[in-house]
Design an enzyme around this catalytic site. Sequence first.
Site, PDB file in Angstrom:
ATOM      1  N   HIS A  63       0.855  -1.196   0.000  1.00  0.00           N
ATOM      2  CA  HIS A  63       0.000   0.000   0.000  1.00  0.00           C
ATOM      3  C   HIS A  63       0.884   1.237   0.000  1.00  0.00           C
ATOM      4  O   HIS A  63       2.101   1.157   0.160  1.00  0.00           O
ATOM      5  CB  HIS A  63      -0.981  -0.020   1.180  1.00  0.00           C
ATOM      6  CG  HIS A  63      -0.345   0.093   2.530  1.00  0.00           C
ATOM      7  ND1 HIS A  63       0.528  -0.843   3.034  1.00  0.00           N
ATOM      8  CD2 HIS A  63      -0.457   1.044   3.511  1.00  0.00           C
ATOM      9  CE1 HIS A  63       0.915  -0.489   4.241  1.00  0.00           C
ATOM     10  NE2 HIS A  63       0.336   0.656   4.559  1.00  0.00           N
ATOM     11  N   ASP A  67       5.664   4.888   4.900  1.00  0.00           N
ATOM     12  CA  ASP A  67       6.645   3.948   5.477  1.00  0.00           C
ATOM     13  C   ASP A  67       6.818   2.694   4.630  1.00  0.00           C
ATOM     14  O   ASP A  67       7.653   1.837   4.947  1.00  0.00           O
ATOM     15  CB  ASP A  67       6.283   3.588   6.934  1.00  0.00           C
ATOM     16  CG  ASP A  67       4.885   3.010   7.101  1.00  0.00           C
ATOM     17  OD1 ASP A  67       3.959   3.470   6.411  1.00  0.00           O
ATOM     18  OD2 ASP A  67       4.713   2.093   7.940  1.00  0.00           O
ATOM     19  N   HIS A  68       6.050   2.603   3.530  1.00  0.00           N
ATOM     20  CA  HIS A  68       6.184   1.441   2.643  1.00  0.00           C
ATOM     21  C   HIS A  68       6.708   1.824   1.257  1.00  0.00           C
ATOM     22  O   HIS A  68       7.042   0.943   0.470  1.00  0.00           O
ATOM     23  CB  HIS A  68       4.833   0.729   2.513  1.00  0.00           C
ATOM     24  CG  HIS A  68       4.347   0.199   3.832  1.00  0.00           C
ATOM     25  ND1 HIS A  68       4.384  -1.132   4.178  1.00  0.00           N
ATOM     26  CD2 HIS A  68       3.865   0.856   4.933  1.00  0.00           C
ATOM     27  CE1 HIS A  68       3.927  -1.282   5.421  1.00  0.00           C
ATOM     28  NE2 HIS A  68       3.611  -0.091   5.897  1.00  0.00           N
ATOM     29  N   HIS A 140      -7.448  -1.436   5.502  1.00  0.00           N
ATOM     30  CA  HIS A 140      -6.507  -0.471   6.061  1.00  0.00           C
ATOM     31  C   HIS A 140      -6.990   0.928   5.672  1.00  0.00           C
ATOM     32  O   HIS A 140      -7.940   1.059   4.912  1.00  0.00           O
ATOM     33  CB  HIS A 140      -5.115  -0.775   5.481  1.00  0.00           C
ATOM     34  CG  HIS A 140      -3.993  -0.099   6.206  1.00  0.00           C
ATOM     35  ND1 HIS A 140      -3.842  -0.165   7.565  1.00  0.00           N
ATOM     36  CD2 HIS A 140      -2.944   0.641   5.743  1.00  0.00           C
ATOM     37  CE1 HIS A 140      -2.759   0.520   7.908  1.00  0.00           C
ATOM     38  NE2 HIS A 140      -2.210   1.022   6.832  1.00  0.00           N
ATOM     39  N   ASP A 211      -0.321  -3.821   5.747  1.00  0.00           N
ATOM     40  CA  ASP A 211      -0.963  -3.325   6.970  1.00  0.00           C
ATOM     41  C   ASP A 211      -2.467  -3.621   6.886  1.00  0.00           C
ATOM     42  O   ASP A 211      -3.099  -3.379   5.860  1.00  0.00           O
ATOM     43  CB  ASP A 211      -0.787  -1.800   7.088  1.00  0.00           C
ATOM     44  CG  ASP A 211       0.659  -1.417   7.352  1.00  0.00           C
ATOM     45  OD1 ASP A 211       1.528  -2.307   7.344  1.00  0.00           O
ATOM     46  OD2 ASP A 211       0.910  -0.213   7.570  1.00  0.00           O
TER      47      ASP A 211
END
Length: 312
Positions: A63, A67-68, A140, A211
């Site tokens: 996603h 942070d990804h 999410h 997530d």
Amino acid sequence: MKIQFLGTCAGIPSKMRNVSSLIIQMLHYENECWMIDCGEATQHQLLHSSMTLSKINKIFITHLHGDHIYGLPGLISSRSFQGATGELKLFGPKGIKDFIHTSLSISGTYIRYPLEVIEIDEGVLFSNHAFSFEAIKLEHGLTSFGFRIQEKDTPGSLNVEKLKSLGVTPGPIFKQIKEGKQITLKDGTVINGADFVGPLKKGKVLAIAGDTRQCNNVKRLAKNADIFIHEATFLDKDKHLAYEHYHSTAKEVALLAKKSNVKLLFLNHISSRYSENTRDLLQESEGVFSKTFIPNDLQTYIIKQNNEVTLK
Ligand SMILES: [Zn+2]
Ligand SMILES: [Zn+2]
């Protein structure tokens, strides 16, 4: 199969853990080498491992939270600087094309290898003779996918000793026997190939969740997985926070693993509030599901056919 955890922290990095990224090496399959997620400074983490950017041929993004993905522009650009010529395929949710195009074009970055960016939806992303790779939508704040990699079953081993006792020696005939065909030997004996082949070797299932809070689809993702990698952002005492922020607790994931007949569970995406001491998270999960691992950054796990785990 080799799994290297490059970043295991949720949201923001801590001193001990960087943000999300991991590498899967499918050792048996033409050295397929995949990266799942690419948080900021993932390329720095790679500098501490034997992996090089040119070896990575596919990147899958669960996603689009920062942070990804914030490590992608730098990593894509460095791959070119380092002289990689092999194609890189990048799969991610809708919006990934804009993100890559904008960051590369406004920074005047020129990529010298073929880069294909593919916006994905639910379903099989690709499959070949050896495995299929499916994306499953989870729950999410942004569209988030889990990836389920199903290795195809392979024929069992040939009983060479039994064949030798009938005077059948290795050669092209072994291939036909392995395919289960009926064969007439030189002396006129007819044998049935299937009688000389062991049981089918079940293909492994590797499931990696992006997530997510707990939902029906994550059950589908986990079902009978040999290896299940799932976030455990919170402890169960912070369950309400996990739900509010669309995340999961270690206990919830352990229960899911247990109900889903998972063999090995790896917890990552650990909140920085616990990232330097994961003992409580581990205890919470192990209380329900004993085969739990909480990897540190840069740890590599080698998983054999019988699900035996070696930590490198
Ligand atoms: Zn995250
Ligand atoms: Zn997220």
